[in-house]
Design a protein around this motif. Structure first.
Motif, PDB file in Angstrom:
ATOM      1  N   HIS A 278       4.632 -26.276 -43.040  1.00 29.00           N
ATOM      2  CA  HIS A 278       3.350 -27.048 -43.401  1.00 29.00           C
ATOM      3  C   HIS A 278       2.540 -26.845 -42.182  1.00 29.00           C
ATOM      4  CE1 HIS A 278       0.567 -30.071 -43.991  1.00 29.00           C
ATOM      5  NE2 HIS A 278       1.006 -30.943 -42.966  1.00 29.00           N
ATOM      6  N   ILE A 279       3.069 -26.966 -40.792  1.00 29.88           N
ATOM      7  CA  ILE A 279       2.268 -26.409 -39.827  1.00 29.88           C
ATOM      8  C   ILE A 279       3.090 -25.270 -39.012  1.00 29.88           C
ATOM      9  CG2 ILE A 279       1.404 -27.333 -37.486  1.00 29.88           C
ATOM     10  CD1 ILE A 279       1.660 -30.160 -38.354  1.00 29.88           C
ATOM     11  N   ALA A 280       2.286 -24.347 -38.944  1.00 24.86           N
ATOM     12  CA  ALA A 280       2.766 -23.134 -38.308  1.00 24.86           C
ATOM     13  C   ALA A 280       1.980 -22.867 -37.216  1.00 24.86           C
ATOM     14  CB  ALA A 280       2.687 -21.850 -39.470  1.00 24.86           C
ATOM     15  N   VAL A 281       2.934 -22.579 -36.106  1.00 24.41           N
ATOM     16  CA  VAL A 281       2.206 -22.382 -34.736  1.00 24.41           C
ATOM     17  C   VAL A 281       2.669 -20.724 -34.351  1.00 24.41           C
ATOM     18  CG1 VAL A 281       2.177 -22.901 -32.328  1.00 24.41           C
ATOM     19  CG2 VAL A 281       2.518 -24.717 -34.281  1.00 24.41           C
ATOM     20  N   CYS A 282       1.851 -19.896 -33.716  1.00 22.55           N
ATOM     21  CA  CYS A 282       1.781 -18.592 -33.576  1.00 22.55           C
ATOM     22  C   CYS A 282       1.460 -18.614 -32.041  1.00 22.55           C
ATOM     23  CB  CYS A 282       1.170 -17.788 -34.396  1.00 22.55           C
ATOM     24  SG  CYS A 282       1.695 -15.785 -33.695  1.00 22.55           S
ATOM     25  N   LEU A 283       2.375 -18.416 -31.209  1.00 23.30           N
ATOM     26  CA  LEU A 283       1.971 -18.168 -29.549  1.00 23.30           C
ATOM     27  C   LEU A 283       1.619 -16.733 -29.371  1.00 23.30           C
ATOM     28  CD1 LEU A 283       5.241 -20.027 -28.431  1.00 23.30           C
ATOM     29  CD2 LEU A 283       2.897 -20.875 -29.090  1.00 23.30           C
ATOM     30  N   MET A 284       1.592 -16.228 -28.203  1.00 26.02           N
ATOM     31  CA  MET A 284       1.183 -15.058 -27.726  1.00 26.02           C
ATOM     32  C   MET A 284       2.241 -13.856 -28.390  1.00 26.02           C
ATOM     33  SD  MET A 284       3.545 -13.612 -25.609  1.00 26.02           S
ATOM     34  CE  MET A 284       2.699 -12.646 -24.402  1.00 26.02           C
ATOM     35  N   VAL A 285       1.745 -12.870 -28.947  1.00 27.40           N
ATOM     36  CA  VAL A 285       2.619 -12.002 -29.484  1.00 27.40           C
ATOM     37  C   VAL A 285       2.439 -10.678 -28.891  1.00 27.40           C
ATOM     38  CG1 VAL A 285       2.910 -10.354 -31.435  1.00 27.40           C
ATOM     39  CG2 VAL A 285       2.548 -12.918 -31.755  1.00 27.40           C
ATOM     40  N   ALA A 286       3.541  -9.903 -28.420  1.00 30.44           N
ATOM     41  CA  ALA A 286       3.346  -8.610 -27.721  1.00 30.44           C
ATOM     42  C   ALA A 286       4.543  -7.738 -27.968  1.00 30.44           C
ATOM     43  CB  ALA A 286       3.435  -9.099 -26.061  1.00 30.44           C
ATOM     44  N   PRO A 287       4.663  -6.672 -27.796  1.00 33.48           N
ATOM     45  CA  PRO A 287       5.941  -5.747 -28.334  1.00 33.48           C
ATOM     46  C   PRO A 287       7.018  -6.464 -27.770  1.00 33.48           C
ATOM     47  CG  PRO A 287       4.135  -4.353 -27.369  1.00 33.48           C
ATOM     48  CD  PRO A 287       3.604  -5.782 -27.084  1.00 33.48           C
ATOM     49  N   GLU A 288       8.211  -6.434 -28.744  1.00 30.84           N
ATOM     50  CA  GLU A 288       9.425  -6.938 -28.445  1.00 30.84           C
ATOM     51  C   GLU A 288      10.413  -6.656 -29.477  1.00 30.84           C
ATOM     52  OE1 GLU A 288      11.992  -7.558 -26.601  1.00 30.84           O
ATOM     53  OE2 GLU A 288      11.469  -9.826 -25.998  1.00 30.84           O
ATOM     54  N   HIS A 289      11.638  -6.471 -29.173  1.00 35.09           N
ATOM     55  CA  HIS A 289      12.871  -6.102 -30.327  1.00 35.09           C
ATOM     56  C   HIS A 289      12.518  -4.783 -31.011  1.00 35.09           C
ATOM     57  CE1 HIS A 289      14.322 -10.133 -29.436  1.00 35.09           C
ATOM     58  NE2 HIS A 289      13.440 -10.639 -29.624  1.00 35.09           N
ATOM     59  N   LEU A 290      11.797  -3.869 -30.251  1.00 35.26           N
ATOM     60  CA  LEU A 290      11.582  -2.577 -30.792  1.00 35.26           C
ATOM     61  C   LEU A 290      12.908  -1.698 -31.287  1.00 35.26           C
ATOM     62  CD1 LEU A 290       8.135  -1.828 -29.657  1.00 35.26           C
ATOM     63  CD2 LEU A 290       8.991  -3.363 -31.521  1.00 35.26           C
ATOM     64  N   ASN A 291      14.117  -2.379 -30.426  1.00 30.34           N
ATOM     65  CA  ASN A 291      15.242  -1.754 -30.876  1.00 30.34           C
ATOM     66  C   ASN A 291      15.666  -2.069 -31.997  1.00 30.34           C
ATOM     67  OD1 ASN A 291      15.539  -4.047 -29.427  1.00 30.34           O
ATOM     68  ND2 ASN A 291      17.602  -3.931 -29.587  1.00 30.34           N
ATOM     69  N   TRP A 292      15.330  -3.079 -32.712  1.00 31.15           N
ATOM     70  CA  TRP A 292      15.820  -3.635 -33.811  1.00 31.15           C
ATOM     71  C   TRP A 292      14.699  -3.393 -34.942  1.00 31.15           C
ATOM     72  CZ3 TRP A 292      14.726  -7.328 -37.700  1.00 31.15           C
ATOM     73  CH2 TRP A 292      15.885  -7.507 -38.609  1.00 31.15           C
ATOM     74  N   HIS A 293      13.581  -3.469 -34.932  1.00 34.21           N
ATOM     75  CA  HIS A 293      12.535  -3.333 -35.564  1.00 34.21           C
ATOM     76  C   HIS A 293      11.918  -1.818 -35.787  1.00 34.21           C
ATOM     77  CE1 HIS A 293      11.491  -7.294 -36.977  1.00 34.21           C
ATOM     78  NE2 HIS A 293      11.635  -7.853 -35.488  1.00 34.21           N
ATOM     79  N   GLN A 294      11.568  -1.338 -36.765  1.00 33.20           N
ATOM     80  CA  GLN A 294      11.228   0.162 -37.033  1.00 33.20           C
ATOM     81  C   GLN A 294       9.919   0.160 -36.069  1.00 33.20           C
ATOM     82  OE1 GLN A 294      10.228   1.066 -41.066  1.00 33.20           O
ATOM     83  NE2 GLN A 294      12.343   1.231 -41.651  1.00 33.20           N
TER      84      GLN A 294
END
Length: 259
Positions: free
Chosen positions: A81-97
């Motif tokens: 119902h309430i979605a919060v998105c903080l800062m986003v930067a490159p991360e977990h790129l060993n798992w994501h394509q």
């Protein structure tokens, strides 16, 4: 996580994502809601797993705060119902394509929101702004009005000063962002200035996040082992004044270090 959304007796669910600050923001938000008289259940990527929360006899008017990582979001079919998105930067790129997949996973916190839901995003991060556009709900930036923001050393929301930044126990300007994110979400549930001031100025933070371990011979030792990406390490360096000695190591997440 999908099963929890399906089975939870309460639909008062607040989801928090981002690259760093999720645990701090989720925990601070939980304390704010509890201090204002609500029964709150904290889980997800912090504390108990989402399904384990169902053992807590969740009631329809309770609130649920979920820290949601990209791993939990990548196949999410429902949005909080309430979605919060903080800062986003490159991360977990060993798992994501690649970065596109990482960002796409984060977007699922917003994509299934309806017009009556709320999307809160960090106004000074392009990824966060971009992801919030996927929501059909009410969009509220933080670190600028109408969400919580910092001006002239004060944390402000709805033209009300909640506290001074020098009253915060959390160190570093990156934590101002976390405080403003939690306060903006809390304000959608309760606008209690006294509770907000009391909780925000007494919150000490979490283990392994710029945690002061001890002071010896005039030297302070901090445990910041959750700083698993360059952006978090840089934030820690900037948060602590004076000369610093860093001990750095960890797991290769395929994140560039040259910048």
């Amino acid at each position: 996580t999908n099963e929890f959304f399906k089975l939870s007796p309460s639909k008062n669910i607040i989801g928090v994502t981002g690259t760093k600050g999720k645990g701090t923001t989720s925990t601070l938000l939980t304390k704010l809601l509890e201090a204002s008289g609500h029964r709150v259940h904290l889980g997800g990527n912090v504390g108990n797993g989402a399904m384990d929360l169902l053992k807590n006899d969740i009631q329809a008017d309770d609130w649920v705060v979920l820290e949601l990582s990209s791993f939990q979001l990548i196949d999410l079919k429902r949005s909080p119902h309430i979605a919060v998105c903080l800062m986003v930067a490159p991360e977990h790129l060993n798992w994501h394509q690649d970065m596109d997949e990482y960002v796409s996973a984060k977007a699922n916190i917003f994509v299934n929101q309806t017009y009556s839901d709320i999307a809160i995003y960090y106004a000074q991060n392009e990824y966060s702004k971009q992801l919030a556009e996927a929501s059909s709900g009410i969009k509220i930036p933080y670190f600028e009005a109408p969400g919580a923001y910092v001006d002239n050393g004060e944390v402000i929301i709805s033209e009300q000063t909640i506290c001074r930044t020098d009253e915060l126990k959390l160190i570093g300007q990156h934590n101002w962002q976390n405080v403003c994110a939690a306060l903006t979400a809390f304000w959608r549930v309760s606008q209690n200035i006294e509770v907000a001031h009391s909780v925000i100025t007494s919150f000490l933070g979490l283990e392994h996040r710029l945690e002061l371990v001890r002071e010896f011979n005039g030297i302070k030792y901090y445990n910041d082992s959750f700083a698993s990406a360059p952006t978090a390490t840089i934030a820690a360096i900037e948060a602590i004044n004076g000369s610093k000695v860093l001990i750095i190591g960890g797991f290769d997440r395929n994140i560039g270090l040259n910048d």
